[in-house]
Structure formats: C-alpha cells, structure tokens
Design a protein around this motif. Structure first.
Motif, PDB file in Angstrom:
ATOM      1  N   PHE A   1       0.905  -1.129  -0.068  1.00 36.16           N
ATOM      2  CA  PHE A   1       0.161   0.032  -0.088  1.00 36.16           C
ATOM      3  C   PHE A   1       0.971   1.238   0.115  1.00 36.16           C
ATOM      4  O   PHE A   1       0.578   2.138  -0.784  1.00 36.16           O
ATOM      5  CB  PHE A   1      -0.829  -0.054   1.176  1.00 36.16           C
ATOM      6  CG  PHE A   1      -1.888   1.181   1.467  1.00 36.16           C
ATOM      7  CD1 PHE A   1      -2.733   1.538   0.295  1.00 36.16           C
ATOM      8  CD2 PHE A   1      -2.005   2.007   2.378  1.00 36.16           C
ATOM      9  CE1 PHE A   1      -3.532   2.659   0.207  1.00 36.16           C
ATOM     10  CE2 PHE A   1      -3.074   2.823   2.616  1.00 36.16           C
ATOM     11  CZ  PHE A   1      -3.692   3.137   1.476  1.00 36.16           C
TER      12      PHE A   1
ATOM     13  N   CYS B   1       1.868   3.948  -3.190  1.00 34.83           N
ATOM     14  CA  CYS B   1       0.888   5.221  -3.074  1.00 34.83           C
ATOM     15  C   CYS B   1       1.708   6.212  -3.926  1.00 34.83           C
ATOM     16  O   CYS B   1       3.097   6.162  -4.186  1.00 34.83           O
ATOM     17  CB  CYS B   1       1.253   5.615  -1.485  1.00 34.83           C
ATOM     18  SG  CYS B   1       1.108   7.134  -1.113  1.00 34.83           S
ATOM     19  N   TYR B   2       0.832   7.001  -4.519  1.00 38.79           N
ATOM     20  CA  TYR B   2       1.435   8.191  -5.283  1.00 38.79           C
ATOM     21  C   TYR B   2       2.448   8.950  -4.675  1.00 38.79           C
ATOM     22  O   TYR B   2       3.283   9.491  -5.186  1.00 38.79           O
ATOM     23  CB  TYR B   2       0.243   8.792  -5.925  1.00 38.79           C
ATOM     24  CG  TYR B   2      -0.609   8.104  -6.848  1.00 38.79           C
ATOM     25  CD1 TYR B   2      -1.394   7.045  -6.697  1.00 38.79           C
ATOM     26  CD2 TYR B   2      -0.631   8.471  -8.246  1.00 38.79           C
ATOM     27  CE1 TYR B   2      -2.272   6.067  -7.404  1.00 38.79           C
ATOM     28  CE2 TYR B   2      -1.550   7.813  -9.184  1.00 38.79           C
ATOM     29  CZ  TYR B   2      -2.091   6.522  -8.543  1.00 38.79           C
ATOM     30  OH  TYR B   2      -2.734   6.008  -9.733  1.00 38.79           O
ATOM     31  N   TYR B   3       2.277   9.385  -3.368  1.00 38.75           N
ATOM     32  CA  TYR B   3       3.079  10.175  -2.834  1.00 38.75           C
ATOM     33  C   TYR B   3       4.278   9.568  -2.505  1.00 38.75           C
ATOM     34  O   TYR B   3       5.588   9.848  -2.789  1.00 38.75           O
ATOM     35  CB  TYR B   3       2.697  10.675  -1.694  1.00 38.75           C
ATOM     36  CG  TYR B   3       3.775  11.421  -0.820  1.00 38.75           C
ATOM     37  CD1 TYR B   3       4.405  12.455  -1.110  1.00 38.75           C
ATOM     38  CD2 TYR B   3       4.221  10.688   0.174  1.00 38.75           C
ATOM     39  CE1 TYR B   3       5.594  13.187  -0.768  1.00 38.75           C
ATOM     40  CE2 TYR B   3       5.599  11.283   0.978  1.00 38.75           C
ATOM     41  CZ  TYR B   3       5.966  12.391   0.339  1.00 38.75           C
ATOM     42  OH  TYR B   3       7.256  12.684   0.846  1.00 38.75           O
TER      43      TYR B   3
ATOM     44  N   HIS C   1      -2.360  -0.496  -6.977  1.00 43.18           N
ATOM     45  CA  HIS C   1      -2.379   0.329  -6.020  1.00 43.18           C
ATOM     46  C   HIS C   1      -3.787   0.460  -5.501  1.00 43.18           C
ATOM     47  O   HIS C   1      -4.181   0.237  -4.135  1.00 43.18           O
ATOM     48  CB  HIS C   1      -2.099   1.729  -6.123  1.00 43.18           C
ATOM     49  CG  HIS C   1      -2.196   2.677  -5.046  1.00 43.18           C
ATOM     50  ND1 HIS C   1      -1.449   2.300  -3.771  1.00 43.18           N
ATOM     51  CD2 HIS C   1      -3.038   3.588  -4.632  1.00 43.18           C
ATOM     52  CE1 HIS C   1      -1.662   3.299  -2.886  1.00 43.18           C
ATOM     53  NE2 HIS C   1      -2.825   4.024  -2.997  1.00 43.18           N
TER      54      HIS C   1
ATOM     55  N   TYR D   1      -5.261   9.152   6.273  1.00 44.51           N
ATOM     56  CA  TYR D   1      -4.336   8.880   5.080  1.00 44.51           C
ATOM     57  C   TYR D   1      -5.069   7.947   4.205  1.00 44.51           C
ATOM     58  O   TYR D   1      -5.214   8.207   3.049  1.00 44.51           O
ATOM     59  CB  TYR D   1      -3.398   8.139   5.856  1.00 44.51           C
ATOM     60  CG  TYR D   1      -2.482   7.592   4.662  1.00 44.51           C
ATOM     61  CD1 TYR D   1      -1.602   8.530   3.789  1.00 44.51           C
ATOM     62  CD2 TYR D   1      -2.120   6.356   4.680  1.00 44.51           C
ATOM     63  CE1 TYR D   1      -0.696   7.783   2.844  1.00 44.51           C
ATOM     64  CE2 TYR D   1      -1.342   5.672   3.786  1.00 44.51           C
ATOM     65  CZ  TYR D   1      -0.619   6.435   2.852  1.00 44.51           C
ATOM     66  OH  TYR D   1       0.340   5.916   1.732  1.00 44.51           O
TER      67      TYR D   1
ATOM     68  N   CYS E   1      -6.458   8.853  -0.058  1.00 47.13           N
ATOM     69  CA  CYS E   1      -5.528   8.157  -1.018  1.00 47.13           C
ATOM     70  C   CYS E   1      -6.461   8.623  -2.652  1.00 47.13           C
ATOM     71  O   CYS E   1      -7.631   8.607  -2.684  1.00 47.13           O
ATOM     72  CB  CYS E   1      -6.007   6.714  -0.891  1.00 47.13           C
ATOM     73  SG  CYS E   1      -5.604   5.624  -2.189  1.00 47.13           S
ATOM     74  N   HIS E   2      -5.498   8.565  -3.287  1.00 50.50           N
ATOM     75  CA  HIS E   2      -6.057   8.886  -4.904  1.00 50.50           C
ATOM     76  C   HIS E   2      -6.939   7.877  -5.266  1.00 50.50           C
ATOM     77  O   HIS E   2      -7.970   8.105  -5.948  1.00 50.50           O
ATOM     78  CB  HIS E   2      -4.889   9.153  -5.810  1.00 50.50           C
ATOM     79  CG  HIS E   2      -4.044  10.162  -5.596  1.00 50.50           C
ATOM     80  ND1 HIS E   2      -3.146  10.375  -4.296  1.00 50.50           N
ATOM     81  CD2 HIS E   2      -3.628  11.361  -6.258  1.00 50.50           C
ATOM     82  CE1 HIS E   2      -2.650  11.354  -4.560  1.00 50.50           C
ATOM     83  NE2 HIS E   2      -2.791  11.999  -5.397  1.00 50.50           N
TER      84      HIS E   2
ATOM     85  N   HIS F   1      -2.363  14.760   1.197  1.00 51.81           N
ATOM     86  CA  HIS F   1      -2.104  13.298   1.145  1.00 51.81           C
ATOM     87  C   HIS F   1      -0.258  12.962   1.550  1.00 51.81           C
ATOM     88  O   HIS F   1      -0.122  12.211   2.480  1.00 51.81           O
ATOM     89  CB  HIS F   1      -2.035  12.740   0.060  1.00 51.81           C
ATOM     90  CG  HIS F   1      -2.032  11.259  -0.168  1.00 51.81           C
ATOM     91  ND1 HIS F   1      -2.939  10.471   0.880  1.00 51.81           N
ATOM     92  CD2 HIS F   1      -1.357  10.486  -0.607  1.00 51.81           C
ATOM     93  CE1 HIS F   1      -2.699   9.144   0.704  1.00 51.81           C
ATOM     94  NE2 HIS F   1      -1.570   9.085  -0.345  1.00 51.81           N
TER      95      HIS F   1
HETATM   96 FE1  FES Z   1      -1.238   7.513  -1.325  1.00 50.68          FE
HETATM   97 FE2  FES Z   1      -3.255   5.751  -2.273  1.00 50.68          FE
HETATM   98  S1  FES Z   1      -2.553   5.753  -0.424  1.00 50.68           S
HETATM   99  S2  FES Z   1      -2.109   7.429  -3.157  1.00 50.68           S
END
Ligand code: FES
Length: 266
Positions: free
Chosen positions: A102, A106-108, A147, A195, A199-200, A233
């Motif tokens: 996860f 994650c994008y970040y 993701h 968080y 999420c995106h 985020h």
């Molecule tokens: Fe960071 Fe999904 S948890 S984009």
C-alpha cells in the motif's frame, strides 16, 4: 534507443543542473527518515516481545492482528489462525506485504522514493544518473497499477487497527478505562483513516466514472471532502509514519515495564 538526459536530441548541458539552491536537501532528508523508520520497524517486528500490555489491552499496530499461537491469548481478538512463529519472524508477517504494498505503490511515496532512493530524478531540473527511462510501463514498476487493490486491503487493516484501539478502553479492574495509551492508539487510528481516505484511489472510487455530479449529490459531497483531504496526502503519509512509530514505541515501553501508563480513568 537511449532516452536519458544525455541522449541525442536532448539539450547538451555540461553541468548536472543549473539550480543554485539546496535541491539535494529534500531527497536527503526523505532518504534518512525513511531508512530510520524502516530499521525501527524491522527491529520491532522481529523482536517478538513487548507488543502487548495485557492489563490495558494495548496491542501495537506492528503486531496486529495477532493471530498466531505465539501471541498473548488476550491479544488474539480474531482467533488463532497460525501456529508458533519461528524466532525473528514477525507475528503479523502475512499482513506486512499488504501494508508495504500500500505504501510502496502510494502516489506520494512513489514520488518520495523515486527521488530519494532511485534519483530518478533527484529533483526538478536535476539530471538523473540513469541512461534510459521506461516509466511505469514494464515490470517491476507496472505493478504500481495494483495500488487500488492494496487500498481495498488497507481499509480492512485500518478496520482491524480500529478494533484494537477500542479494545484499548480497558481498565485495571476489567471494566472501561482510559489511559494515555488509549488516546495514542485512537489518534493513530484516526490519522490512519485520514491517510487512507485521502488516497487517490479512494478519490477515484468515490467520484470517478461519473458523467454528472449533479445526479449524484451524495457522491459529490463525499468527493469534495476526500478531495480536500487528498491535497494533504503527503502530510498525512508522514504523520501516519510518526503516529505508528510513537504508538508502537509507547506500547513497547509500557509492556517492558520501562514506563507506567498514565491513567485518566480506571
Ligand atoms: Fe497514497 Fe493511495 S495511499 S495514493
């Protein structure tokens, strides 16, 4: 064909960058903090002790859910699924790939570790050392597309952490009690939900694929809330690393007897 910064057709700049600011500071700090956190998590998950305070039912998120025969019997809220764990194997080893997956996809965090660990690139307008760039279209980075599935699993994990936090309302005499550990666990779980909700993939799940928001007022309302969270985020990603560490450390100190839990009620 080479597609890196030194390949034919690209501007030939002799220096690595024309930036004069301390562009290296952010990736260096990110690298250092993530390495420290990972080392801490590695040590703690392989210790196999000081993960539970039986008197107050405090269970660290690093060992949740505790479902092996090695776990303290009171910590096995969801039953006993597995036998005794060999030395050094984390009690929640089957969940770690989900949590790691996860965060890694994650994008970040992608931005953070692409810059700080792979230097790809280390900062805007700073040449990367790699000769070619294939993006996330090939193995292994194509797995980043998983993701959304890690997001679904992470919702279940956050629900388990929520159960643990509520179980932490346990007093000395067996009834309801509140201590500093209870509040720390609650705070951690609240930030974990924030968080996860920011999420995106969550934002897409709630507001994506809609042609007309006007026909879906509830989803639109939820989407605006999640969108506001989504702008935070990165901060939530770092905050949850902090709350996870503080929660585990506090429970480890109380469980080992190094610290006495501050009790507010019972
Ligand atoms: Fe960071 Fe999904 S948890 S984009």
């Amino acid at each position: 064909m080479a597609r890196g910064v030194g390949s034919p057709g690209r501007a030939q700049i002799p220096g690595r960058t024309l930036r004069g600011d301390r562009w290296w500071l952010a990736p260096a700090v990110t690298f250092t903090l993530i390495v420290i956190w990972l080392l801490y998590a590695l040590v703690r998950t392989s210790m196999q002790r000081d993960y539970y305070v039986p008197q107050f039912h405090y269970l660290t998120p690093f060992y949740s859910p505790c479902v092996t025969a090695s776990c303290h019997p009171d910590a096995r809220h969801l039953g006993t699924w597995l036998g005794e764990m060999p030395p050094l194997v984390p009690y929640a080893f089957f969940l770690l790939p989900i949590l790691l997956g996860f965060r890694l996809t994650c994008y970040y965090y992608r931005k953070a570790y692409y810059r700080a660990f792979w230097l790809s690139p280390p900062a805007c307008a700073v040449a990367e050392p790699h000769a070619k760039y294939t993006g996330e279209t090939r193995f292994p980075l194509i797995l980043q597309n998983a993701h959304r599935y890690f997001f679904y699993a992470a919702v279940v994990v956050s629900a388990m952490n929520t159960l643990d936090a509520f179980d932490g309302f346990h007093g000395k005499d067996g009834g309801v009690g509140v201590g500093l550990g209870t509040l720390i666990m609650l705070t951690n779980v609240a930030f974990l939900w924030l968080y996860t909700a920011s999420c995106h993939s969550c934002r897409h799940l709630i507001g994506g694929r809609l042609k007309h928001f006007s026909k879906h007022p509830l989803r639109y309302r939820a989407w605006t809330i999640v969108s506001r969270l989504n702008t935070r985020h990165m901060q939530l990603a770092w905050t949850t690393l902090g709350t996870l560490l503080v929660t585990d450390l506090y429970i480890a100190l109380v469980a080992s007897g190094a610290l006495t839990d501050l009790r507010f009620y019972n």
